[in-house]
Every structure is written in structure tokens, then in C-alpha cells.
Design a protein around this motif. Structure first.
Motif, PDB file in Angstrom:
ATOM      1  N   ALA A  77     -54.060 172.047 -91.225  1.00  0.00           N
ATOM      2  CA  ALA A  77     -54.910 172.769 -90.596  1.00  0.00           C
ATOM      3  C   ALA A  77     -55.355 173.921 -89.553  1.00  0.00           C
ATOM      4  O   ALA A  77     -55.758 174.825 -89.523  1.00  0.00           O
ATOM      5  N   CYS A  78     -54.529 173.066 -89.032  1.00  0.00           N
ATOM      6  CA  CYS A  78     -54.371 173.304 -86.831  1.00  0.00           C
ATOM      7  C   CYS A  78     -53.387 174.731 -87.093  1.00  0.00           C
ATOM      8  O   CYS A  78     -54.088 175.613 -87.025  1.00  0.00           O
ATOM      9  N   LEU A  79     -52.506 174.531 -88.215  1.00  0.00           N
ATOM     10  CA  LEU A  79     -51.475 176.019 -87.798  1.00  0.00           C
ATOM     11  C   LEU A  79     -51.727 177.311 -88.685  1.00  0.00           C
ATOM     12  O   LEU A  79     -51.458 178.036 -88.314  1.00  0.00           O
ATOM     13  N   LYS A  80     -52.187 176.695 -89.850  1.00  0.00           N
ATOM     14  CA  LYS A  80     -53.614 177.686 -90.768  1.00  0.00           C
ATOM     15  C   LYS A  80     -54.271 178.759 -89.766  1.00  0.00           C
ATOM     16  O   LYS A  80     -53.893 179.582 -90.331  1.00  0.00           O
ATOM     17  N   MET A 131     -48.527 178.308 -94.770  1.00  0.00           N
ATOM     18  CA  MET A 131     -48.671 177.056 -95.296  1.00  0.00           C
ATOM     19  C   MET A 131     -47.842 176.406 -93.837  1.00  0.00           C
ATOM     20  O   MET A 131     -47.463 176.325 -92.743  1.00  0.00           O
ATOM     21  N   GLY A 132     -49.232 174.892 -94.142  1.00  0.00           N
ATOM     22  CA  GLY A 132     -49.025 173.975 -92.313  1.00  0.00           C
ATOM     23  C   GLY A 132     -47.630 173.209 -92.278  1.00  0.00           C
ATOM     24  O   GLY A 132     -47.365 173.708 -94.184  1.00  0.00           O
ATOM     25  N   PRO A 133     -47.245 172.733 -92.093  1.00  0.00           N
ATOM     26  CA  PRO A 133     -45.651 172.572 -91.773  1.00  0.00           C
ATOM     27  C   PRO A 133     -45.155 170.939 -92.239  1.00  0.00           C
ATOM     28  O   PRO A 133     -44.171 171.014 -93.592  1.00  0.00           O
ATOM     29  N   CYS A 134     -46.691 170.590 -92.980  1.00  0.00           N
ATOM     30  CA  CYS A 134     -46.750 169.186 -93.388  1.00  0.00           C
ATOM     31  C   CYS A 134     -46.459 169.558 -95.118  1.00  0.00           C
ATOM     32  O   CYS A 134     -45.469 169.192 -95.864  1.00  0.00           O
ATOM     33  N   GLU A 135     -47.218 170.390 -96.197  1.00  0.00           N
ATOM     34  CA  GLU A 135     -47.265 171.038 -96.954  1.00  0.00           C
ATOM     35  C   GLU A 135     -45.811 171.629 -97.306  1.00  0.00           C
ATOM     36  O   GLU A 135     -45.352 172.134 -98.605  1.00  0.00           O
ATOM     37  N   LEU A 136     -44.810 172.951 -96.644  1.00  0.00           N
ATOM     38  CA  LEU A 136     -44.671 173.274 -97.034  1.00  0.00           C
ATOM     39  C   LEU A 136     -43.023 172.119 -96.597  1.00  0.00           C
ATOM     40  O   LEU A 136     -42.364 172.439 -97.559  1.00  0.00           O
ATOM     41  N   ALA A 178     -52.236 172.047-100.194  1.00  0.00           N
ATOM     42  CA  ALA A 178     -52.969 171.145-100.698  1.00  0.00           C
ATOM     43  C   ALA A 178     -54.339 170.917 -99.628  1.00  0.00           C
ATOM     44  O   ALA A 178     -55.689 170.917-100.315  1.00  0.00           O
ATOM     45  N   VAL A 179     -54.819 171.999 -98.189  1.00  0.00           N
ATOM     46  CA  VAL A 179     -55.522 172.442 -97.557  1.00  0.00           C
ATOM     47  C   VAL A 179     -55.249 174.186 -97.653  1.00  0.00           C
ATOM     48  O   VAL A 179     -54.842 174.513 -97.001  1.00  0.00           O
ATOM     49  N   VAL A 180     -56.671 174.549 -98.191  1.00  0.00           N
ATOM     50  CA  VAL A 180     -56.593 176.160 -98.242  1.00  0.00           C
ATOM     51  C   VAL A 180     -58.123 176.177 -97.100  1.00  0.00           C
ATOM     52  O   VAL A 180     -58.939 175.629 -96.845  1.00  0.00           O
ATOM     53  N   VAL A 181     -57.312 177.037 -95.880  1.00  0.00           N
ATOM     54  CA  VAL A 181     -58.208 176.900 -94.637  1.00  0.00           C
ATOM     55  C   VAL A 181     -57.796 178.450 -94.182  1.00  0.00           C
ATOM     56  O   VAL A 181     -56.841 179.399 -94.406  1.00  0.00           O
TER      57      VAL A 181
END
Ligand code: NAI
Length: 493
Positions: free
Chosen positions: A229-232, A238-243, A304-307
Motif C-alpha cells: 500500500a505504501c508503494l502504491k 503494483m506493490g512489490p509483494c503482489e508483483l 491484492a490491495v487496491v490503494v
């Protein structure tokens, strides 16, 4: 050397080869030009053409392509079952000016293909490889004319991704690289010159985007949802983890390993135990149903998370706090990270009423829209901060239009640390002559959709701030990972 009116041979009719054939065929205008398509597996080239037919007809149905353009492109694509077939067909139209190889990622297989090709094509035919990780210099070794071999590195999906890294090996002729550069433009792409070094531009500069998150996870600073969420929030799609879940941890781990090994085990690129555990456990990401997140069968694998990205107005407020070195609200110091932890800042300021917040300055904030979660900003608190003081800080951050999330008291928090490391890696790439700053910016924006290029971030943030933050990371962790690029340090004023 002008390749735009010549015929092309694509070897390897997999995901990449088919895409390259499509782009080439759609760009050709000279009558009789052909895109020959060959694959070692019997029937694969014809299957690829059948798939391309469906894709192009789909574009016609959507009104994105005229029937004439569709038919023209399809007529140019000629599957051939043997490489010698290209010589037989050569007499009918413009001569073969280029071979693009997109076969299996193995050095010995690529080398022997190019050696075979040298015996089939004319002296002036350019040989290009789409390799994403093998040295172009190494592939050329053993060729009669290694100067005509060049990297032409496309990104997946080829018809959509604009970037082409034009990779020169030690012996690649400048005229050959320039010809591929110009042809890429003709094909509607944005080419960037790169020197053949591990990871070329994009796969090298992008390493910290994953590595810093894995490091934060390893020391349990935050959970994947918050990191993403921070990166988005600052504009990464996309955040690094979901990417990493999307790319597949096996693939991502393999690329990290290959960059690490190719750099003689430079600790800067050391892979992560967190990711190895996922790989060893078969938690490969979307494709296996579970990575950092779960992807239940039958449920569309949405991010995974829409931010919401930070709205311009909120970004301006937060950036103003950044510029002024923070604010003091009811006695609580709310300070943008400069690499010092909250504990260190409390010591330096002589008070325990300290909250450190992540940085957003110049980080591609976009207009908010849609129904997602609010922009997320990480913060950390000094030991001894009271509950009331924490509430004051949270209320202040909420008034800045962000959803504050507490993370462990780590230097550089999440966004600042990641972006500083991306800048540092890009600076080293420039320092080593791999690419220009403009090339790096274009590559990262077009190859991996970054919201801004590393040198654009550097301009907005300033070398002094970036280097100070990296030096503090270096002092905190000790080791090679956070050593500052000489190119970057030279810009400190
Ligand atoms: P793929 O597995 O989809 O396709 C490779 C094709 O090459 C297969 O159809 C295979 O039958 C054929 N092949 C294997 N050995 C051959 C040979 N000796 N002669 C002729 N055909 C042969 O692989 P993909 O993903 O298309 O990758 C191809 C190349 O592109 C690799 O070098 C890869 O590293 C590179 N690349 C891949 C990207 C990706 O995202 N998939 C991105 C950029 C580059």
C-alpha cells in the motif's frame, strides 16, 4: 544501415517470439516484406500464427485495426518448418536483413543457433537476441562475425510494452546497435541503448524494489499489505509483494540469483531467505495459488490491495512538510525520514515526542479516483512516546489526507528507503556506462511502469538527502548493500 525495408526472421515462436513477429509484421510497409517464423518444435510456428490471427481479428472487431491492416500483417507472417526454408523463400521479396532469436534461455543453445544461422544468412544480415539475462558478449563468442550480434530485449507483452533495450556486447558494431535502435522506433517502440552487463538496465535497477521489501519482511518491520500500500500510494501500479506473486517467486528469485552470481557475489545483490523459503515451499505466487497472498481457485486474481495514489493536493501538503523538515504539533515532532530512526532522532532532538514519517516528495503522486483504500503512509515512533502524543501525530497525518500505518522503527522506512536504493542502483549503472540517466528513466517508466524515473526522483529529492539516507542505512546495517554509488556521492553539494 537501414533495416526497415528488409525481411525478418524470428526464431522461437513462444510468448516473446510471437509478439515480436506481430509487431514486426504490423510495422512493415514495403511490398513483399516477410516475417518468417521458425520454432524447433514441429507445428509451433503455425500455431503461433493461428493465435496471432485470432488476436489481430479481435483488434479488427474492436475497431482498433482495419481489416486491410490485419490481412496485410497476417500475409507477411510466414511459418517455416526449417531454418533453411528462409533461404529458399528469400528470393521472392526483399532480402533478409535481421534475425531475432527468442528461444530457450540457455547460452549453449543460443550460441549453436547463431553459428548455424551464420552459415545460412548473408554477410550483412544482423543477428539479434532477445535474451533477458545472458551476456550478449558471451553469445557472440565463437561467431565468425561477432560484431553483427546485438541484444534486442523486448518486454512482455511485446505488442503493449514500449521499451526495447538495445544491448551492445564487447564486440557489437556501433552501426549494428544504431540500426536496431532505429528499427525499434519504426516498430513503434522506445529504444534505449544498454551495455551488456548483468540484468542490463531494467532487471538490474529494479532489484531493490523487491530486495528492500524482502529485507523489511525479514526483520518483521511490516506486513506485505502495508508495504504494498505504501508503494502504491506514490504511484507504483503494483506493490512489490503482489508483483513478486505475479511474476512468480521462482522466476524472481532466479533473476536475483543470476544478477548476484554474475556480479561475483557482490553483497549488494544478495538474494533473500524470505523468498527462498517461499520457493522451497512451493508458494510461488498466483500460479500456485499462494505466495505472500492467497489466490483461491475460481476467484479472479485482482491486485491484492487496491490503494488510491496520493491525490495531488495531499501530496503537496505532505511534500511541504518534507521540505520544511517536519512540523511540531502540540509538542510532538513529526519528521520526514532522513535515514535516522525515531530513536536516533529522539536522542538528537532531546525529546521522546518524536514520530518519523515516510517521504513522498517528488514521487509521482497522481490524482485519486475510484473506490480503493486511502493512500497509506508509514510512520514509526520513538520509544517513550505517549499514547496521547501518538494520537496527535496520527490526527495530523490524517489531516494530510493519508492513512497512517505504524511500522517498526527502521531507517528510511518504506518508500524513502526503496526509492533511495533505486536511485543508487541507477546511479551505479550510469557510473559504469551501462546507460545514460535519460535512458534509465525511460527504461524504468516503460519497462516496468514506474511512476517516474530514478533520475527524476533524484532531481526532486536532491543528492544530499538521498546520500544522507543511504549513509545512515549503511551505518545501521553495515555491509556492502547500502554503499553509495561514487556517481551519486560526487553530486553531493
Ligand atoms: P517460450 O518458452 O514461450 O518460447 C520459446 C520457444 O523457443 C518455444 O516455442 C521453443 O519450442 C522454442 N525453441 C527452444 N529451443 C529452440 C531452438 N533451438 N530453435 C528454435 N526454437 C527453439 O519462451 P519466451 O518466454 O518466449 O522466451 C524466449 C526468450 O525471450 C528467452 O531468451 C527469454 O529469456 C526471453 N525473454 C522472455 C521474457 C518473458 O517475459 N517471457 C521477457 C524478455 C525476454
Amino acid at each position: 544501415m537501414d533495416l526497415s525495408s528488409k525481411s525478418v526472421l524470428v526464431v522461437g515462436a513462444g510468448i516473446m517470439g510471437a509478439g515480436i513477429a506481430q509487431v514486426a509484421a504490423q510495422s512493415m510497409q514495403v511490398s513483399g516484406q516477410r516475417v518468417f517464423l521458425h520454432d524447433a518444435r514441429e507445428g509451433a510456428a503455425a500455431e503461433a500464427k493461428a493465435q496471432l490471427t485470432t488476436i489481430l481479428q479481435g483488434l479488427v472487431a474492436k475497431g482498433k485495426l482495419t481489416t486491410q491492416a490485419c490481412e496485410g500483417a497476417l500475409a507477411r507472417i510466414v511459418p517455416i518448418s526449417s531454418l533453411a526454408g528462409v533461404v529458399d523463400a528469400g528470393g521472392e521479396g526483399p532480402s533478409l536483413g535481421l534475425v531475432v532469436e527468442a528461444i530457450v534461455e540457455k547460452l549453449d543453445v543460443k550460441r549453436s543457433l547463431f553459428r548455424e544461422l551464420e552459415g545460412l544468412v548473408t554477410e550483412d544480415c544482423v543477428l539479434a537476441t532477445n535474451t533477458s539475462s545472458i551476456s550478449v558478449t558471451a553469445i557472440a563468442n565463437g561467431l565468425k562475425r561477432p560484431e553483427r550480434l546485438v541484444g534486442m530485449h523486448f518486454f512482455n507483452p511485446v505488442p503493449l510494452m514500449k521499451l526495447v533495450e538495445v544491448v551492445s556486447g564487447l564486440r557489437t558494431d556501433v552501426a549494428v546497435a544504431d540500426a536496431i535502435f532505429e528499427l525499434s522506433k519504426r516498430w513503434g517502440k522506445v529504444p534505449v541503448h544498454a551495455k551488456s552487463t548483468p540484468g542490463f538496465i531494467v532487471n538490474r535497477i529494479a532489484r531493490p524494489y523487491y530486495a528492500e521489501m524482502l529485507a523489511l519482511l525479514q526483520e518483521q518491520a511490516a506486513v506485505p499489505e502495508v508495504l504494498d500500500a505504501c508503494l502504491k500510494t506514490v504511484g507504483f501500479r503494483m506493490g512489490p509483494c503482489e508483483l513478486m506473486d505475479l511474476i512468480g517467486h521462482d522466476t524472481n528469485f532466479a533473476v536475483t540469483n543470476s544478477v548476484y552470481e554474475a556480479n561475483f557475489y557482490d553483497k549488494r545483490y544478495v538474494p533473500s531467505l524470505v523468498q527462498r523459503e517461499l520457493v522451497d515451499g512451493g508458494l510461488l505466487g498466483r500460479k500456485s495459488g499462494r505466495g505472500f497472498y492467497r489466490y483461491p481457485e475460481g476467484v479472479p486474481a485482482l491486485p491484492a490491495v487496491v490503494v488510491e495514489p496520493l491525490a495531488t493536493s495531499a501530496a503537496a501538503r505532505a511534500a511541504s512538510d518534507d521540505r520544511h523538515g517536519g512540523v511540531v504539533v502540540q509538542g510532538v515532532h513529526i519528521v520526514p525520514t532522513d535515514g535516522r530512526t525515531a530513536r536516533e532522532l529522539a536522542r538528537d532532538l532531546g525529546t521522546s515526542a518524536v514520530v518519523v514519517q515516510d517521504r513522498v516528495v517528488g514521487l509521482g503522486a497522481a490524482s485519486a479516483g475510484g473506490a480503493g483504500r486511502a493512500p497509506v503512509l508509514a510512520f514509526a515512533t520513538a520509544p517513550g512516546l505517549s499514547g496521547e502524543q501518538r494520537a496527535v501525530a496520527v490526527a495530523h497525518l490524517l489531516s494530510r489526507g493519508v492513512e497512517p500505518h505504524e511500522v517498526a522503527d527502521t531507517p528510511g522506512l518504506v518508500v524513502a528507503r526503496t526509492v533511495a536504493m533505486l536511485i543508487n542502483e541507477a546511479a551505479d549503472a550510469v557510473h559504469q556506462g551501462v546507460c545514460t540517466p535519460e535512458g534509465a528513466d525511460a527504461a524504468m517508466k516503460l519497462g516496468v511502469n514506474y511512476p517516474a524515473g530514478p533520475f527524476e526522483w533524484l532531481k526532486a529529492w536532491g543528492a544530499n538527502g538521498v546520500v544522507a539516507l543511504l549513509d545512515r542505512l549503511d551505518a545501521h546495517y553495515r555491509g556492502e548493500r547500502y554503499r553509495v554509488s561514487p556517481w551519486l556521492r560526487a553530486r553531493v553539494g
